[in-house]
Design an enzyme around this catalytic site. Sequence first.
Site, short mmCIF file in Angstrom:
data_model
loop_
_atom_site.label_atom_id
_atom_site.label_comp_id
_atom_site.label_asym_id
_atom_site.label_seq_id
_atom_site.Cartn_x
_atom_site.Cartn_y
_atom_site.Cartn_z
N HIS A 57 -17.48 31.57 -32.61
CA HIS A 57 -17.58 32.93 -32.04
C HIS A 57 -16.26 33.41 -31.45
O HIS A 57 -16.16 34.57 -31.05
CB HIS A 57 -18.66 33.05 -30.95
CG HIS A 57 -20.05 32.83 -31.45
ND1 HIS A 57 -21.16 33.24 -30.74
CD2 HIS A 57 -20.53 32.24 -32.57
CE1 HIS A 57 -22.26 32.92 -31.41
NE2 HIS A 57 -21.89 32.30 -32.52
N ASP A 112 -24.23 34.44 -42.51
CA ASP A 112 -23.59 35.56 -41.81
C ASP A 112 -22.70 35.02 -40.70
O ASP A 112 -22.83 33.85 -40.29
CB ASP A 112 -24.63 36.52 -41.24
CG ASP A 112 -25.47 35.88 -40.15
OD1 ASP A 112 -26.03 34.79 -40.39
OD2 ASP A 112 -25.57 36.45 -39.04
N ASP A 150 -18.98 27.95 -38.12
CA ASP A 150 -20.28 28.55 -37.77
C ASP A 150 -20.56 29.72 -38.69
O ASP A 150 -20.12 30.83 -38.42
CB ASP A 150 -20.24 28.98 -36.31
CG ASP A 150 -21.56 29.52 -35.79
OD1 ASP A 150 -22.59 29.31 -36.45
OD2 ASP A 150 -21.54 30.16 -34.73
N HIS A 197 -26.96 29.35 -41.97
CA HIS A 197 -26.87 30.80 -42.13
C HIS A 197 -25.50 31.18 -42.70
O HIS A 197 -24.49 30.53 -42.40
CB HIS A 197 -27.15 31.54 -40.81
CG HIS A 197 -26.19 31.27 -39.69
ND1 HIS A 197 -25.01 31.98 -39.53
CD2 HIS A 197 -26.23 30.38 -38.67
CE1 HIS A 197 -24.38 31.54 -38.45
NE2 HIS A 197 -25.09 30.56 -37.91
N GLU A 217 -28.47 35.49 -38.64
CA GLU A 217 -28.63 34.68 -37.43
C GLU A 217 -27.74 35.17 -36.30
O GLU A 217 -28.16 35.24 -35.14
CB GLU A 217 -28.34 33.21 -37.75
CG GLU A 217 -28.77 32.23 -36.65
CD GLU A 217 -27.72 32.05 -35.56
OE1 GLU A 217 -28.08 31.58 -34.46
OE2 GLU A 217 -26.54 32.39 -35.80
N GLU A 218 -26.49 35.47 -36.62
CA GLU A 218 -25.57 35.89 -35.57
C GLU A 218 -25.97 37.24 -34.96
O GLU A 218 -25.60 37.55 -33.82
CB GLU A 218 -24.14 35.98 -36.11
CG GLU A 218 -23.57 34.66 -36.61
CD GLU A 218 -23.35 33.63 -35.52
OE1 GLU A 218 -23.78 33.85 -34.38
OE2 GLU A 218 -22.74 32.58 -35.83
#
Length: 486
Positions: free
Chosen positions: A453, A123, A154, A121, A188-189
Amino acid sequence: MSHEPAPEGDTPRPSDRPAAPESAVGPAAAPQEEVEGLRARLEGILPRAIEDLSALVRIPSIAFPGYDRTPVHESAEAVAALLRGAGMPEVTITHVDEGAPAVIARRPARDGLPTVLLYAHHDVQPTGDPQAWTTDPFTPAREGDRLFGRGAADDKAGVMAHVTALRLVGEELSELGVGVTVFVEGEEEAGSPTFRRFIEAHRDQLEADAIVVADSANWAVGTPALTTSLRGVVDLTVTVRVLERAVHSGMFGGPVLDALTQMGRMVATLHDENGDVAVEGLVRADAPEVEMPEADYRRDAGILEGQPLAGTGSITSRLWSAPALSVIGIDAPSVRDASNTLVPAARAKISLRIPPGQDPQAAMDALVAHLESHAPRGAVLEIARGEQGRPFLAPSDTPAMRLARSAFRDAWGTEPVDTGLGGSIPFIADLLEVFPGAEVLVTGVEDPDSRAHGVDESLHLGEFARVCLAEALLLRGAAGLERRRG
């Protein structure tokens, strides 16, 4: 403050790592000269890959509500350009409903040969307080063996792992006739709100025999892992109301407790005295065979010195096999803006991670029932149910698993391990339901110090190179997989 590469002692010794199950050892390693030839070619293109990754990191592609969607579209365009440059003949950017843009790139297989779908992903998570970062979150910074920036690990590194593997072996795959599809999601996030509708709408383009999800983590720097279990997730927002309006705390305080105090009393009932989740009706899965030293967990999580750990059982069972519940946000007056008044209402978002074997709907019902039964006396409770994501448990011994373990062994020079992940990837269940014939491999580029994150997210560049090599070897070996569709 400066960034430091992870110390060499962070990598477990071979004797500390469990071996893969004997049945899962898989095919023989690729000839060493072939592996080293690919490794040498990779060294030549790796600087370009890191430059391209840095360019992606500069795009603040946050797909959360309330954020400007323009960077998400810019990120999708950048990914599409990278895939075209990697030789993919069919590249489209598309979306369903009001969803964020996703990129689909395809090189169809010749008749009778398998297709591998590569997922990642583009995003990213919001940054939180930018002042807490050592450097600007969207200005990539390389220090030692690590590249820092939001999305550096990520999951823009997952995107670049796919692109780099295709740069390495794309022409060879074309000659072999193996099909490759790359699917790079854009939300996704934000919980993949349109994921199921998207893959159903594009089923013909996305159907594959093996699916590689590059959105997980390795066991440690120097030790590759396949993620064979994932916790699911449910969340909700609960509001406690005790007053029609804010009133003077001196004149009215005493006979009524403010909403923040009432909220605190209620959320305190969600755990028992050991720190285990105290919501009745939740399940706990079997404990994993792999164990993590407590010192490693404390270091990787940044536990304050002297702070006791919550819960019971092994560290990995608490991370992968048990429910975990957190209050991840509260709406209330800030300390700076506080006045001497009783807060009339407070709102909290509660996130519950659930282990394999737990039905998300049953978990949501149990959490709601607990909150309702522990509602503060005299308070009005409002509950808004949120996300529900199913947990995942993979079979440990399949043709694609054996191929992946062989590729990992060749790329890292050590035996991979099967691990769980405390985080959730809810769309895995959707992939399995929409493409029931496909084998799903959950892999990744992160390591315990990547801080996905979190503040100062980073990618270990040595691990990134090994991931790229392993994926190239896996794609090359995919010609030996059986076609499982149709």
